[in-house]
Design a protein around this motif. Sequence first.
Motif, PDB file in Angstrom:
ATOM      1  N   LEU A  68     -30.959 -12.868 -95.456  1.00 49.46           N
ATOM      2  CA  LEU A  68     -32.062 -12.452 -94.593  1.00 49.46           C
ATOM      3  C   LEU A  68     -31.943 -10.984 -94.214  1.00 49.46           C
ATOM      4  CD1 LEU A  68     -34.534 -13.242 -92.725  1.00 49.46           C
ATOM      5  CD2 LEU A  68     -32.795 -13.598 -90.940  1.00 49.46           C
ATOM      6  N   SER A  69     -30.728 -10.551 -93.803  1.00 47.09           N
ATOM      7  CA  SER A  69     -30.568  -9.181 -93.303  1.00 47.09           C
ATOM      8  C   SER A  69     -29.144  -8.690 -93.515  1.00 47.09           C
ATOM      9  CB  SER A  69     -30.936  -9.098 -91.816  1.00 47.09           C
ATOM     10  OG  SER A  69     -30.833  -7.764 -91.358  1.00 47.09           O
ATOM     11  N   TYR A 126     -36.112 -10.804 -89.898  1.00 45.96           N
ATOM     12  CA  TYR A 126     -36.562 -12.197 -89.771  1.00 45.96           C
ATOM     13  C   TYR A 126     -38.092 -12.270 -89.771  1.00 45.96           C
ATOM     14  CZ  TYR A 126     -38.121 -16.159 -86.885  1.00 45.96           C
ATOM     15  OH  TYR A 126     -38.814 -17.234 -86.372  1.00 45.96           O
ATOM     16  N   SER A 136     -39.614 -11.461 -93.145  1.00 49.54           N
ATOM     17  CA  SER A 136     -39.483 -12.576 -94.090  1.00 49.54           C
ATOM     18  C   SER A 136     -40.567 -13.624 -93.871  1.00 49.54           C
ATOM     19  CB  SER A 136     -38.098 -13.232 -93.956  1.00 49.54           C
ATOM     20  OG  SER A 136     -38.000 -13.995 -92.770  1.00 49.54           O
ATOM     21  N   ILE A 193     -32.412 -18.807 -85.561  1.00 50.00           N
ATOM     22  CA  ILE A 193     -32.949 -18.325 -86.841  1.00 50.00           C
ATOM     23  C   ILE A 193     -32.443 -19.193 -87.990  1.00 50.00           C
ATOM     24  CG2 ILE A 193     -32.813 -16.436 -88.515  1.00 50.00           C
ATOM     25  CD1 ILE A 193     -32.981 -14.482 -86.179  1.00 50.00           C
TER      26      ILE A 193
END
Length: 217
Positions: free
Chosen positions: A95-96, A133, A136, A203
């Motif tokens: 994700l990151s 987040y 995405s 998340i």
Amino acid sequence: MQITTIDFRGINENVIYDKDPTECPFCHKKITSRKHQAYTKDDRLEIVYRCPNPECGRLFISYYKKITSEIMYKYECSSIGTFKSRIFSENITTLSITFTEIYNQALESENLNLNHLTGIGSRKSIEFLIKDYLISKQPDNEENIKKKFLGKCIKEDIDNPNLKDIAERATWLGNDETHYVRKWENKDINDLKKLIDLTLHWIEMEILTEQYKNELK
């Protein structure tokens, strides 16, 4: 309580201290420390230990400060050893990756006792985590999310109420780390790290939920 012997001007003298370190700062294994020598100066006690792990065996020093009211020395910290970065889940790394890099740089600054930088880095890591987040989830809105203030992103773009509430509070404490005057004086970097952990939890729960919903139709 523990007792160790020091050589004070040619005379052996016992001093009392609260505890031995239980983790080697180099190999990061749980250990029963091997004590080699102790020294005192003014209100400080320094004890030299050796890691008993045969694959390590490094020497390190633990530092203690005298607590006059208790006539003993209280453990403060040990030698700065090797930095052990935090390993994040594959979902969070995917994700990151920038979040994980910034977070670990902030963590390393804490390991080096650069405490004023730790909070600033942690606050920056939150921004990358939340914005990546949201990007995405809303790829068509990427440019707007990048330019928007983090607080507005949280208020306007996060749907999950638990994530919204926790991310907002993490941002509050993160902002406190960058300001001259603190608003939340009874909270510190440990509270900020817990809020980041909670943010990661919500998340990750969303990501896993979507994964299993797509896989098990």
